[in-house]
Motif scaffolding. Structure first.
Motif, PDB file in Angstrom:
ATOM      1  N   ASP A  60      49.202  42.390  33.253  1.00 13.53           N
ATOM      2  CA  ASP A  60      48.664  43.501  32.453  1.00 13.53           C
ATOM      3  C   ASP A  60      47.202  43.317  32.113  1.00 13.53           C
ATOM      4  OD1 ASP A  60      51.045  44.797  32.481  1.00 13.53           O
ATOM      5  OD2 ASP A  60      51.744  43.986  30.557  1.00 13.53           O
ATOM      6  N   SER A  61      46.781  42.067  31.904  1.00 12.70           N
ATOM      7  CA  SER A  61      45.369  41.822  31.559  1.00 12.70           C
ATOM      8  C   SER A  61      44.469  42.131  32.746  1.00 12.70           C
ATOM      9  CB  SER A  61      45.165  40.373  31.112  1.00 12.70           C
ATOM     10  OG  SER A  61      45.444  39.481  32.188  1.00 12.70           O
ATOM     11  N   ILE A  62      44.983  41.853  33.961  1.00 19.93           N
ATOM     12  CA  ILE A  62      44.211  42.192  35.162  1.00 19.93           C
ATOM     13  C   ILE A  62      44.145  43.701  35.333  1.00 19.93           C
ATOM     14  CG2 ILE A  62      44.177  42.036  37.682  1.00 19.93           C
ATOM     15  CD1 ILE A  62      45.441  39.288  37.443  1.00 19.93           C
ATOM     16  N   ALA A  63      45.261  44.366  35.027  1.00 16.92           N
ATOM     17  CA  ALA A  63      45.309  45.813  35.199  1.00 16.92           C
ATOM     18  C   ALA A  63      44.339  46.538  34.282  1.00 16.92           C
ATOM     19  CB  ALA A  63      46.733  46.315  34.945  1.00 16.92           C
ATOM     20  N   SER A  64      43.963  45.891  33.190  1.00 20.58           N
ATOM     21  CA  SER A  64      43.069  46.557  32.245  1.00 20.58           C
ATOM     22  C   SER A  64      41.628  46.110  32.377  1.00 20.58           C
ATOM     23  CB  SER A  64      43.545  46.292  30.806  1.00 20.58           C
ATOM     24  OG  SER A  64      43.488  44.898  30.533  1.00 20.58           O
ATOM     25  N   ASP A  65      41.308  45.413  33.478  1.00 16.26           N
ATOM     26  CA  ASP A  65      39.942  44.869  33.589  1.00 16.26           C
ATOM     27  C   ASP A  65      38.894  45.964  33.704  1.00 16.26           C
ATOM     28  OD1 ASP A  65      40.180  45.761  36.181  1.00 16.26           O
ATOM     29  OD2 ASP A  65      39.512  43.895  37.117  1.00 16.26           O
ATOM     30  N   ASP A  66      39.299  47.166  34.105  1.00 16.01           N
ATOM     31  CA  ASP A  66      38.324  48.254  34.244  1.00 16.01           C
ATOM     32  C   ASP A  66      37.844  48.775  32.901  1.00 16.01           C
ATOM     33  OD1 ASP A  66      38.216  48.361  37.043  1.00 16.01           O
ATOM     34  OD2 ASP A  66      40.164  49.339  37.059  1.00 16.01           O
ATOM     35  N   GLU A  67      38.594  48.463  31.853  1.00 14.49           N
ATOM     36  CA  GLU A  67      38.180  48.941  30.538  1.00 14.49           C
ATOM     37  C   GLU A  67      37.241  47.959  29.842  1.00 14.49           C
ATOM     38  OE1 GLU A  67      41.707  49.370  31.452  1.00 14.49           O
ATOM     39  OE2 GLU A  67      40.763  51.219  32.147  1.00 14.49           O
ATOM     40  N   GLU A  68      37.038  46.765  30.421  1.00 12.70           N
ATOM     41  CA  GLU A  68      36.159  45.779  29.810  1.00 12.70           C
ATOM     42  C   GLU A  68      34.716  46.248  29.895  1.00 12.70           C
ATOM     43  OE1 GLU A  68      36.758  42.010  31.576  1.00 12.70           O
ATOM     44  OE2 GLU A  68      38.926  42.009  31.241  1.00 12.70           O
ATOM     45  N   GLU A  69      33.901  45.764  28.952  1.00 13.88           N
ATOM     46  CA  GLU A  69      32.488  46.112  28.963  1.00 13.88           C
ATOM     47  C   GLU A  69      31.782  45.387  30.100  1.00 13.88           C
ATOM     48  OE1 GLU A  69      30.700  45.412  25.224  1.00 13.88           O
ATOM     49  OE2 GLU A  69      32.041  46.745  24.113  1.00 13.88           O
ATOM     50  N   GLU A  70      30.627  45.916  30.465  1.00 16.52           N
ATOM     51  CA  GLU A  70      29.814  45.295  31.533  1.00 16.52           C
ATOM     52  C   GLU A  70      29.437  43.884  31.125  1.00 16.52           C
ATOM     53  OE1 GLU A  70      27.735  45.323  35.179  1.00 16.52           O
ATOM     54  OE2 GLU A  70      28.684  47.098  34.345  1.00 16.52           O
ATOM     55  N   GLU A  71      29.792  42.904  31.939  1.00 13.72           N
ATOM     56  CA  GLU A  71      29.424  41.525  31.630  1.00 13.72           C
ATOM     57  C   GLU A  71      28.077  41.204  32.257  1.00 13.72           C
ATOM     58  OE1 GLU A  71      31.712  39.368  35.355  1.00 13.72           O
ATOM     59  OE2 GLU A  71      32.672  39.397  33.385  1.00 13.72           O
ATOM     60  N   ASP A  72      27.446  40.142  31.749  1.00 17.43           N
ATOM     61  CA  ASP A  72      26.158  39.741  32.310  1.00 17.43           C
ATOM     62  C   ASP A  72      26.339  39.327  33.755  1.00 17.43           C
ATOM     63  OD1 ASP A  72      24.820  40.234  30.008  1.00 17.43           O
ATOM     64  OD2 ASP A  72      25.009  38.200  29.219  1.00 17.43           O
ATOM     65  N   GLU A  73      25.506  39.871  34.616  1.00 11.98           N
ATOM     66  CA  GLU A  73      25.585  39.565  36.051  1.00 11.98           C
ATOM     67  C   GLU A  73      24.947  38.218  36.335  1.00 11.98           C
ATOM     68  OE1 GLU A  73      23.532  41.160  40.141  1.00 11.98           O
ATOM     69  OE2 GLU A  73      23.460  42.386  38.335  1.00 11.98           O
ATOM     70  N   GLU A  74      25.557  37.467  37.239  1.00 11.90           N
ATOM     71  CA  GLU A  74      24.935  36.204  37.642  1.00 11.90           C
ATOM     72  C   GLU A  74      23.616  36.477  38.343  1.00 11.90           C
ATOM     73  OE1 GLU A  74      27.505  33.748  39.903  1.00 11.90           O
ATOM     74  OE2 GLU A  74      28.909  33.416  38.267  1.00 11.90           O
ATOM     75  N   ASP A  75      22.742  35.476  38.317  1.00  9.65           N
ATOM     76  CA  ASP A  75      21.379  35.650  38.831  1.00  9.65           C
ATOM     77  C   ASP A  75      21.347  35.480  40.340  1.00  9.65           C
ATOM     78  OD1 ASP A  75      18.704  35.941  38.986  1.00  9.65           O
ATOM     79  OD2 ASP A  75      18.196  33.960  38.256  1.00  9.65           O
ATOM     80  N   HIS A  76      21.905  36.451  41.049  1.00  7.22           N
ATOM     81  CA  HIS A  76      21.945  36.393  42.520  1.00  7.22           C
ATOM     82  C   HIS A  76      20.616  36.901  43.071  1.00  7.22           C
ATOM     83  CE1 HIS A  76      26.579  36.215  43.202  1.00  7.22           C
ATOM     84  NE2 HIS A  76      26.246  35.647  42.064  1.00  7.22           N
ATOM     85  N   ASP A  77      19.679  36.023  43.272  1.00  5.11           N
ATOM     86  CA  ASP A  77      18.363  36.387  43.805  1.00  5.11           C
ATOM     87  C   ASP A  77      18.154  35.717  45.151  1.00  5.11           C
ATOM     88  OD1 ASP A  77      17.909  37.802  41.552  1.00  5.11           O
ATOM     89  OD2 ASP A  77      16.191  36.648  40.839  1.00  5.11           O
ATOM     90  N   ILE A  78      18.306  36.475  46.229  1.00  4.49           N
ATOM     91  CA  ILE A  78      18.083  35.926  47.577  1.00  4.49           C
ATOM     92  C   ILE A  78      17.425  36.989  48.447  1.00  4.49           C
ATOM     93  CG2 ILE A  78      19.224  35.265  49.735  1.00  4.49           C
ATOM     94  CD1 ILE A  78      19.035  32.963  47.919  1.00  4.49           C
ATOM     95  N   MET A  79      16.257  36.653  49.014  1.00  2.00           N
ATOM     96  CA  MET A  79      15.584  37.545  49.961  1.00  2.00           C
ATOM     97  C   MET A  79      15.915  37.081  51.381  1.00  2.00           C
ATOM     98  SD  MET A  79      13.713  40.013  48.771  1.00  2.00           S
ATOM     99  CE  MET A  79      12.947  40.568  47.243  1.00  2.00           C
ATOM    100  N   GLU A  80      16.955  37.650  51.991  1.00  2.00           N
ATOM    101  CA  GLU A  80      17.323  37.206  53.333  1.00  2.00           C
ATOM    102  C   GLU A  80      16.279  37.644  54.350  1.00  2.00           C
ATOM    103  OE1 GLU A  80      19.985  40.944  52.825  1.00  2.00           O
ATOM    104  OE2 GLU A  80      19.094  39.428  51.571  1.00  2.00           O
ATOM    105  N   SER A  81      16.125  36.854  55.410  1.00  2.00           N
ATOM    106  CA  SER A  81      15.092  37.129  56.417  1.00  2.00           C
ATOM    107  C   SER A  81      15.344  38.437  57.163  1.00  2.00           C
ATOM    108  CB  SER A  81      15.012  35.972  57.420  1.00  2.00           C
ATOM    109  OG  SER A  81      16.260  35.777  58.047  1.00  2.00           O
TER     110      SER A  81
END
Length: 632
Positions: free
Chosen positions: A545-566
């Protein structure tokens, strides 16, 4: 006048040689007669006559060798008399040479009575394969020639529908005619008079060469910036690895003797410490945006290219952060604009090049966490990208870059929800049904996007509606030759098997047996992940049930995915002509602004990884970042 007299004989010979070449026969006679009357010496025209007498026998010998299937004789004469520059640079010559190799490879099959000599046939096929792997490799990307790369491996080409035309007399006759015309032109071209050569070298030829050199200079400058960027990234990775190693050595030595030999490792970083990188000049963004909206298509494309290069070739850290902050604070892409005519509308330009370069720039923005935050503030951009994804050709760079941007958007929960709602999962499953026709970039980013959407409960439910199709696609991808996609396939499978109805469908299609086949062949990491998937498959737990309600959670801080691929800068179709400005020179010459830099503190570059590498992925990732950080 003295100089003229010194070279008079040679100059007169140049004139007569050209008149002969242009077939001014009467003029040559008058010219020769007048030279004789005036006592002017004309050298004997041995060069011209000797070349004239040689052209015909060579052409005749080549045609005879062609007719008789004498492969060695033909290509020996070809290499001796056809200039390498013609074969390497003239597309018509390359095409003709390719079909000549096909002709000689299949000659015995067409002309032998009964079965052809096996040894000789194998030798010809071997020669053809060697050509395909060397000079012929350049044409492997051309659709017209692609079927012939399978020719050496077809047991009986005569009955194969792809090669039916080869064994008709009309094909050989047409090829012979083209060969004859080519030889006539090429062998005659070798007799080009010296006067014409001198004119070309000092006239138009020099202009063309200068233009070519200018283009090479622009390309070299860009390659240099790209190499510097890669070097900087490698140096950063090296520093991180040495730092981790030093910590490990500290811990080990502390338990043994207390001596700190790891300080030597840390000391090795000191000489390699990077110098301060200067900030790039500020730009006049009002003028830039005006030209992006009202300029001609070529200017728009050059500006989009230059603005992207500013991001992709800048040094990670303060220099890149300042560039991005300037773009955002000046609302470069009009993400906060409600006007009908704004920069984002270039995604719908009639010019394919403008659309491509706009998609590349958006993909570069989306490669940085703060860039994604900025782009997500426009409520219509996601829909525009989805429309382009369905409208563009699947083998185009525009399509690749739109897909790359959407995949990076899927790191943000709100955008994940919107993509799931828009039915992007169904579209991705359709695309991945025929994975072999996709480029590596497209395949990796499609699968990674599918996985990120499957991590959400709404995404799992969407997959449950087409469970059989999704499971079939993912099981096929498990055995794909591209090993880079395996973590995303595993992650997607693990996620959707949390749904009881999907587990039931998977068991019915024998998914466990399929997975165990890959355990036998996979590496240790792959085996551990598949074991987790099998455990999930055999679970009887209901949907949490906790997984089923994950869409109602607030926006969490995004990880710092910074990559400029060639890949962002690959296959540039836009090249400046002589005198045209491009790249940083275009920006700093035409759009220089008042210094407005506002440096901003940057978050940490590499966040901690929140899960064991033994388990399938359970957090959103992007391929470029995952490859760099996963082992760390």
């Amino acid at each position: 006048m003295g100089d003229v007299l010194a070279y008079e004989a040679e100059l007169l010979e140049l004139v007569r040689e050209y008149l002969n070449f242009a077939e001014f026969e009467e003029t040559v006679k008058v010219f020769t007669k007048e030279c004789k009357i005036k006592g002017k010496t004309l050298p004997k025209p041995a060069g011209v006559s000797s070349r004239d007498s040689q052209a015909l026998p060579v052409q005749k010998d080549l045609l005879i060798a062609f007719d008789n299937g004498e492969q060695k004789v033909f290509f020996q004469l070809w290499e001796e008399h056809i200039s390498p520059s013609v074969c390497d640079n003239d597309p018509a010559a390359q095409k003709l040479e390719f079909y000549l190799h096909v002709h000689f490879a299949t000659y015995l099959l067409k002309h032998s009575v009964g079965k052809p000599d096996k040894a000789e046939l194998e030798e010809r096929i071997s020669h053809f394969k060697a050509y395909l792997e060397t000079k012929g490799a350049a044409l492997s990307q051309t659709t017209e020639f692609l079927p012939f790369y399978a020719l050496p491996f077809v047991p009986n080409p005569i009955v194969h529908p792809s090669f039916k035309e080869l064994f008709q007399d009309s094909w050989t006759l047409d090829l012979r005619t083209r060969l004859e015309q080519f030889l006539s032109l090429t062998l005659k071209a070798r007799q080009t008079p010296r006067l014409l050569t001198l004119f070309k070298e000092n006239g138009q030829y020099n202009k063309e060469m200068l233009q070519h050199l200018h283009q090479q200079l622009v390309e070299s400058e860009h390659r240099t910036m790209t190499c510097l960027k890669r070097f900087n990234k490698m140096q950063t990775d090296y520093h991180n690895l040495i730092g981790v190693t030093a910590e490990l050595v500290d811990s080990l030595e502390a338990t043994v003797s207390g001596k700190m030999a790891s300080t030597m490792l840390r000391a090795s970083l000191a000489p390699a410490k990077m110098q301060d990188v200067p900030l790039l000049p500020s730009l006049d963004y009002e003028k830039l945006k005006k030209d992006l909206i009202t300029g001609n298509d070529r200017l728009k494309a050059f500006l989009l290219q230059a603005l992207r290069w500013r991001l992709t070739t800048s040094y990670p850290g303060e220099q890149r952060d300042t560039v991005l902050q300037a773009y955002i604070s000046n609302d470069l892409l009009d993400c906060h604009s409600n006007c009908q005519r704004n920069v984002l509308q270039l995604l719908h330009s009639k010019s394919e090049v403008v659309r491509q370069y706009m998609a590349r720039l958006i993909n570069a923005f989306a490669s940085l966490a703060e860039g994604r935050v900025y782009l997500s503030q426009n409520p219509t951009l996601l829909q525009m990208l989805e429309e382009r994804l369905k409208a563009e050709d699947k083998d185009s760079l525009t399509w690749e870059n739109v897909l790359g941007a959407l995949q990076k958007f899927s790191l943000r929960r709100a955008l994940q929800s919107a993509m799931i709602k828009d039915g992007l999962i169904f579209w991705l499953v359709d695309v991945l049904t025929d994975a072999d026709c996709l480029s590596d970039y497209t395949l990796e980013y499609s699968v990674a996007l599918l996985m990120n959407l499957c991590l959400r409960s709404e995404g799992k439910k969407m997959c449950a509606r087409i469970a059989n199709r999704v499971l079939k696609v993912l099981s096929d991808l498990l055995g794909h030759e591209n090993q880079e996609i395996q973590p995303y396939v595993n992650g997607a499978l693990y996620s959707i098997l949390a749904i009881p109805s999907v587990r039931e469908e998977a068991r019915a299609m024998g998914m466990e047996e399929i997975l165990r086949c890959f355990i036998k062949e996979g590496n240790a990491e792959m085996i551990r992940q598949i074991e987790f998937i099998i455990k999930q498959l055999n679970s009887d737990e209901p949907l949490n049930d906790s997984i089923a309600s994950d869409d109602e959670e607030e926006e969490e801080d995004e990880e710092d995915h910074d990559i400029m691929e060639s890949d962002l800068d690959k296959d540039e179709v836009l090249q400046p002509q002589l005198g045209e400005l491009a790249g940083e020179k275009l920006l700093t010459t035409e759009y220089l602004g008042i210094m407005t830099h506002t440096p901003k503190t940057k978050k940490k570059l590499f966040p901690s990884v929140h899960q064991s590498i033994d388990e399938p992925l359970q957090r959103p990732v992007t391929p470029g970042y995952h490859r760099t950080v996963y082992l760390m």
